[in-house]
Motif scaffolding. Sequence first.
Motif, PDB file in Angstrom:
ATOM      1  N   ARG A 176       0.838  -1.195   0.000  1.00 19.75           N
ATOM      2  CA  ARG A 176       0.000   0.000   0.000  1.00 19.75           C
ATOM      3  C   ARG A 176       0.873   1.245   0.000  1.00 19.75           C
ATOM      4  NH1 ARG A 176      -1.613  -2.617   4.407  1.00 19.75           N
ATOM      5  NH2 ARG A 176      -1.147  -0.837   5.743  1.00 19.75           N
ATOM      6  N   ARG A 189       0.582   5.352   0.586  1.00 21.31           N
ATOM      7  CA  ARG A 189      -0.258   6.465   1.039  1.00 21.31           C
ATOM      8  C   ARG A 189      -0.002   7.699   0.190  1.00 21.31           C
ATOM      9  NH1 ARG A 189       1.384   6.016   7.171  1.00 21.31           N
ATOM     10  NH2 ARG A 189       2.422   7.946   6.559  1.00 21.31           N
ATOM     11  N   PRO A 190      -0.902   8.675   0.253  1.00 18.33           N
ATOM     12  CA  PRO A 190      -0.701   9.913  -0.519  1.00 18.33           C
ATOM     13  C   PRO A 190       0.608  10.626  -0.213  1.00 18.33           C
ATOM     14  CG  PRO A 190      -2.960   9.778   0.241  1.00 18.33           C
ATOM     15  CD  PRO A 190      -2.237   8.638   0.895  1.00 18.33           C
ATOM     16  N   ASP A 191       1.129  10.461   1.031  1.00 25.04           N
ATOM     17  CA  ASP A 191       2.380  11.131   1.375  1.00 25.04           C
ATOM     18  C   ASP A 191       3.613  10.360   0.883  1.00 25.04           C
ATOM     19  OD1 ASP A 191       2.473   8.980   3.088  1.00 25.04           O
ATOM     20  OD2 ASP A 191       2.721  10.152   4.920  1.00 25.04           O
ATOM     21  N   CYS A 218       4.411   7.216   1.707  1.00 24.75           N
ATOM     22  CA  CYS A 218       4.825   6.130   2.592  1.00 24.75           C
ATOM     23  C   CYS A 218       4.304   4.798   2.044  1.00 24.75           C
ATOM     24  CB  CYS A 218       4.294   6.357   4.001  1.00 24.75           C
ATOM     25  SG  CYS A 218       4.795   5.085   5.187  1.00 24.75           S
ATOM     26  N   THR A 219       5.199   3.837   1.912  1.00 26.77           N
ATOM     27  CA  THR A 219       4.846   2.517   1.401  1.00 26.77           C
ATOM     28  C   THR A 219       4.871   1.506   2.537  1.00 26.77           C
ATOM     29  OG1 THR A 219       5.797   3.007  -0.764  1.00 26.77           O
ATOM     30  CG2 THR A 219       5.474   0.691  -0.221  1.00 26.77           C
ATOM     31  N   THR A 220       3.804   0.739   2.675  1.00 27.42           N
ATOM     32  CA  THR A 220       3.724  -0.312   3.677  1.00 27.42           C
ATOM     33  C   THR A 220       3.552  -1.650   2.967  1.00 27.42           C
ATOM     34  OG1 THR A 220       2.732   1.168   5.311  1.00 27.42           O
ATOM     35  CG2 THR A 220       2.460  -1.201   5.673  1.00 27.42           C
ATOM     36  N   SER A 270       7.636  -0.722   6.515  1.00 26.89           N
ATOM     37  CA  SER A 270       7.211   0.504   5.837  1.00 26.89           C
ATOM     38  C   SER A 270       8.410   1.415   5.657  1.00 26.89           C
ATOM     39  CB  SER A 270       6.121   1.217   6.644  1.00 26.89           C
ATOM     40  OG  SER A 270       6.662   1.818   7.804  1.00 26.89           O
ATOM     41  N   HIS A 292       9.301   5.627   4.186  1.00 26.68           N
ATOM     42  CA  HIS A 292       8.813   6.923   3.718  1.00 26.68           C
ATOM     43  C   HIS A 292       9.908   7.567   2.880  1.00 26.68           C
ATOM     44  CE1 HIS A 292       7.377  11.099   3.895  1.00 26.68           C
ATOM     45  NE2 HIS A 292       6.189  10.594   4.189  1.00 26.68           N
TER      46      HIS A 292
END
Length: 203
Positions: free
Chosen positions: A91, A93-95, A97-99, A123, A125
């Motif tokens: 996943r 995120r818009p910022d 950051c990958t998890t 995760s 960033h």
Amino acid sequence: MGKDDHVDADIEALLLDRDAQIRAARDEPVSRESAWTGGAEAVEGYLRRVVADLNRVPELVVEHAEFGHYGSGYASFVDVLLTRRDGSARRVRPDGCTTVEGLSVALCRLAPIACILSPAERSHHPDGHGHHSMPSLDTVTETPIPGSERGCEQISQVLDRHRITLVGPRLLSRPALPHLKIDTNLGDGPHYSIFDVWFHWLD
């Protein structure tokens, strides 16, 4: 019946052996099998080949393999995070950051054994921050993991080819030798488990 019920009697005897536990707590390899007779450098090279093979399984891909002892200290194992090859467990995120979610395979440096830990997560960033789950006895799991049966079977096949035995919670949760001192941030002393003997890390 879980995979843990099929551990070879010789491996179980090794993990529970008094002298083997004492040596493992001192970070001394105890197996006479394969690379474990050739010293730390031979073991590292062998485990790198195992990780390369894990990265070739159809269902999963290696997201990260921690050979660097988490940046400091000493880890008696190599922590390998695997996730679904199709990207469905990743996943962003818009910022930015990958998890990544998946499971970990802890490859022991002291003997030809491993365990699977689930769930596992990592995760990162773009600014360099991030986190990752750490191995613990509570996350050691039986195999196959529901929903990950094919991936678990492929992991088992790779480990079997490299003569590494997959050990589960039944054996690893047994008590370690009384009064054994283990330098680890992963366990709760003074009462340690077999997991702590063979899978420990101190920062």
